[in-house]
Each structure stands twice: as C-alpha cells, then as structure tokens.
Scaffold this motif. Structure first.
Motif, PDB file in Angstrom:
ATOM      1  N   ALA A  32       2.824  16.516  40.637  1.00  0.00           N
ATOM      2  CA  ALA A  32       3.559  17.609  41.122  1.00  0.00           C
ATOM      3  C   ALA A  32       4.958  16.986  41.587  1.00  0.00           C
ATOM      4  O   ALA A  32       6.025  17.549  41.820  1.00  0.00           O
ATOM      5  CB  ALA A  32       2.836  18.461  42.121  1.00  0.00           C
ATOM      6  N   TYR A  33       5.166  15.755  41.740  1.00  0.00           N
ATOM      7  CA  TYR A  33       6.153  15.166  42.347  1.00  0.00           C
ATOM      8  C   TYR A  33       7.301  14.895  41.289  1.00  0.00           C
ATOM      9  O   TYR A  33       7.182  13.813  40.336  1.00  0.00           O
ATOM     10  CB  TYR A  33       5.973  14.210  43.245  1.00  0.00           C
ATOM     11  N   LYS A  34       8.418  15.635  41.042  1.00  0.00           N
ATOM     12  CA  LYS A  34       8.976  15.287  40.085  1.00  0.00           C
ATOM     13  C   LYS A  34      10.302  14.542  40.140  1.00  0.00           C
ATOM     14  O   LYS A  34      11.025  14.330  39.206  1.00  0.00           O
ATOM     15  CB  LYS A  34       9.802  16.844  39.713  1.00  0.00           C
ATOM     16  N   LYS A  35      10.612  14.349  41.512  1.00  0.00           N
ATOM     17  CA  LYS A  35      11.728  13.289  41.821  1.00  0.00           C
ATOM     18  C   LYS A  35      11.536  11.795  41.159  1.00  0.00           C
ATOM     19  O   LYS A  35      10.424  11.349  41.300  1.00  0.00           O
ATOM     20  CB  LYS A  35      12.126  13.333  43.160  1.00  0.00           C
ATOM     21  N   GLY A  36      12.404  11.368  40.565  1.00  0.00           N
ATOM     22  CA  GLY A  36      12.592   9.827  39.897  1.00  0.00           C
ATOM     23  C   GLY A  36      12.388   8.788  41.064  1.00  0.00           C
ATOM     24  O   GLY A  36      13.268   8.986  41.961  1.00  0.00           O
ATOM     25  N   ILE A  37      11.560   8.167  41.046  1.00  0.00           N
ATOM     26  CA  ILE A  37      11.406   6.737  41.904  1.00  0.00           C
ATOM     27  C   ILE A  37      11.614   5.747  40.881  1.00  0.00           C
ATOM     28  O   ILE A  37      10.865   5.779  39.993  1.00  0.00           O
ATOM     29  CB  ILE A  37       9.865   6.973  42.690  1.00  0.00           C
ATOM     30  N   CYS A 114       6.065   4.273  42.019  1.00  0.00           N
ATOM     31  CA  CYS A 114       7.252   4.719  41.209  1.00  0.00           C
ATOM     32  C   CYS A 114       6.808   5.777  40.272  1.00  0.00           C
ATOM     33  O   CYS A 114       5.610   6.248  40.506  1.00  0.00           O
ATOM     34  CB  CYS A 114       8.006   3.561  40.401  1.00  0.00           C
ATOM     35  N   ARG A 115       7.639   6.499  39.684  1.00  0.00           N
ATOM     36  CA  ARG A 115       7.206   7.603  38.530  1.00  0.00           C
ATOM     37  C   ARG A 115       6.992   6.585  37.430  1.00  0.00           C
ATOM     38  O   ARG A 115       7.850   5.892  36.893  1.00  0.00           O
ATOM     39  CB  ARG A 115       8.397   8.317  38.385  1.00  0.00           C
TER      40      ARG A 115
END
Length: 241
Positions: A32-37, A114-115
């Motif tokens: 659900a976490y869409k931010k890019g890491i 990370c993603r």
C-alpha cells in the motif's frame, strides 16, 4: 530488544513458518506504500558496482570473475522486472531476527529497505535461511514458503521468476561483500569482512556448477503455483477493494 539470534541450522519448522508469515505481513502492508524509496541494490546498481570491483580484484580471482561476468550477462537478459513490488526488507538474515522460544520478537536492520520486488526479498530469505551444510534444504524452503503464503499467495509470474531471483540475490551479496572487502576504507579493527564465498557457493549451485539440492527446489517452484488458490485470493481482493 528481547530475544536472541538463532543460527539458521538451529531454526525449527515453526520458526521458519513464523519468519515467512512476518515477511508476508510486511509485504501486504508495504504494498500500500506507493512512495519510492531508493533501491541501492537494484540489478543495474549491482552490475555497475561489480564493474568497479572487478577492476580492482587480484589476478587469482580470474576464474571467479569469469563466472560473475557470465552471471551478469545472463541476468541482464532473463531477470524479470514486471513483478509485484512494494516496501521490502532487503536483508532477511538470521542475525536480523530475534526469537524468544517459538516466538519472533523482532525483525531488525531496515537499512536495505526500499521499494522493490517481493520475490527478491523472499529469495534472499531462502538463500540466508534454507541453505545449510552446503546445500538447499527442500523442507526448510517449504516451511518458510508455507508461512509466507498463509498471508500472501505468490503469482505464477513470481514462481517463474523465483530461480533467477535466487541467482540475483546470490550475486548481490557476493558483489557487495567483495566490494566491502577490497574497496571499503580500512580502519584497522573495523574492516567489514563477511565472506563473499558463502554466496558465491550458492550461486554455483544455482548455476548447476555443483551439486547442492537445486533440482528438488526447482521442482517445488515449478509445482508451487496453485491456480485455484490464486484465483480465490484475487476474488477476495476484488471484493475488499
């Protein structure tokens, strides 16, 4: 944190299932976490890092370099990018897991988080926890995966990509350990000295250059996908959406 680190060889079936389950939970939340890491350990970055390391290795590494050159070329062609992604831990090793009895009390060290592809995270856990006495253990693999799939079912594409992700995970830790040993600044007592050969040996098994339980593992991956189970999961997801 309360709890202690267990050597992979001492982990019981129930503990391997618990680790799989915890990793599945992390991936379901991480989806659900869409931010890019930023992924410091993507294949492109590892391939670049290898080129840097390769130029600095001593002559007696020639044979090892031939294998690693070939592996980078193979993965450039066959590593699949379009797979389920989200937040991954990236470093599921036994020394990052604490247990008190059967219960896992902590998952530590999210430095490599990370993603990324979920299947890479699972492959790293398999490489770290299911390779004992120079060979992959099919039983340990099944316990870890059954814990994981009790939370999140792998798709057919992920099962198909599994062998190559195991290879990439082995390459990644071989290369980063070579880098840390040969290129990181030495400050006497603090030199990072994790043995690259541990993962190079896994890579040789995965490339079928030596025996080590690869065939049963491949068979388990080829038959691990249950179409009906996956369809049921997709239907449940659609209802919840």
């Amino acid at each position: 944190q309360e709890g202690k680190v267990l050597a992979p060889a001492r982990m019981k079936p129930s503990q391997l299932e618990t680790i799989g389950h915890a990793l599945g939970d992390l991936h379901v939340i991480g989806k659900a976490y869409k931010k890019g890491i930023d992924n410091r350990f993507s294949f492109e970055r590892i391939a670049d890092l290898y080129l840097t390391v390769r130029n600095r290795l001593p002559n007696y590494f020639r044979k090892i370099c031939r294998t690693l050159d070939d592996e980078v070329e193979y993965l450039t062609r066959y590593l699949e990018g379009k797979l389920p992604k989200g937040v991954i831990h990236g470093d599921i090793f036994s020394d990052n897991l604490l247990f008190r009895g059967e219960k896992m009390t902590a998952m530590l060290d999210f430095d490599a988080a990370c993603r990324g592809k979920f299947i890479f995270d699972i492959a790293t856990a398999v490489n770290a926890l299911c390779f004992v006495d120079g060979a992959y253990s099919l039983d340990r693999f099944r316990y870890l995966l059954s814990g994981y799939e009790s939370v999140r079912t792998l798709s057919l594409a992920e099962w198909d990509a599994f062998p190559n992700e195991l290879r990439f995970s082995s390459l990644r830790f071989t290369v980063t350990r070579l880098h840390d040993f040969f290129l990181s600044p030495v400050d006497g007592k603090n030199r990072v000295d994790k043995d690259f050969r541990e993962f190079f040996e896994r890579l040789r098994v995965l490339r079928r250059e030596r025996e080590g339980g690869m065939e049963p593992l491949l068979m388990a991956m080829a038959t691990g996908y249950d179409y009906r189970k996956y369809q049921k999961v997709k239907a449940t997801e659609r209802r919840q959406a």
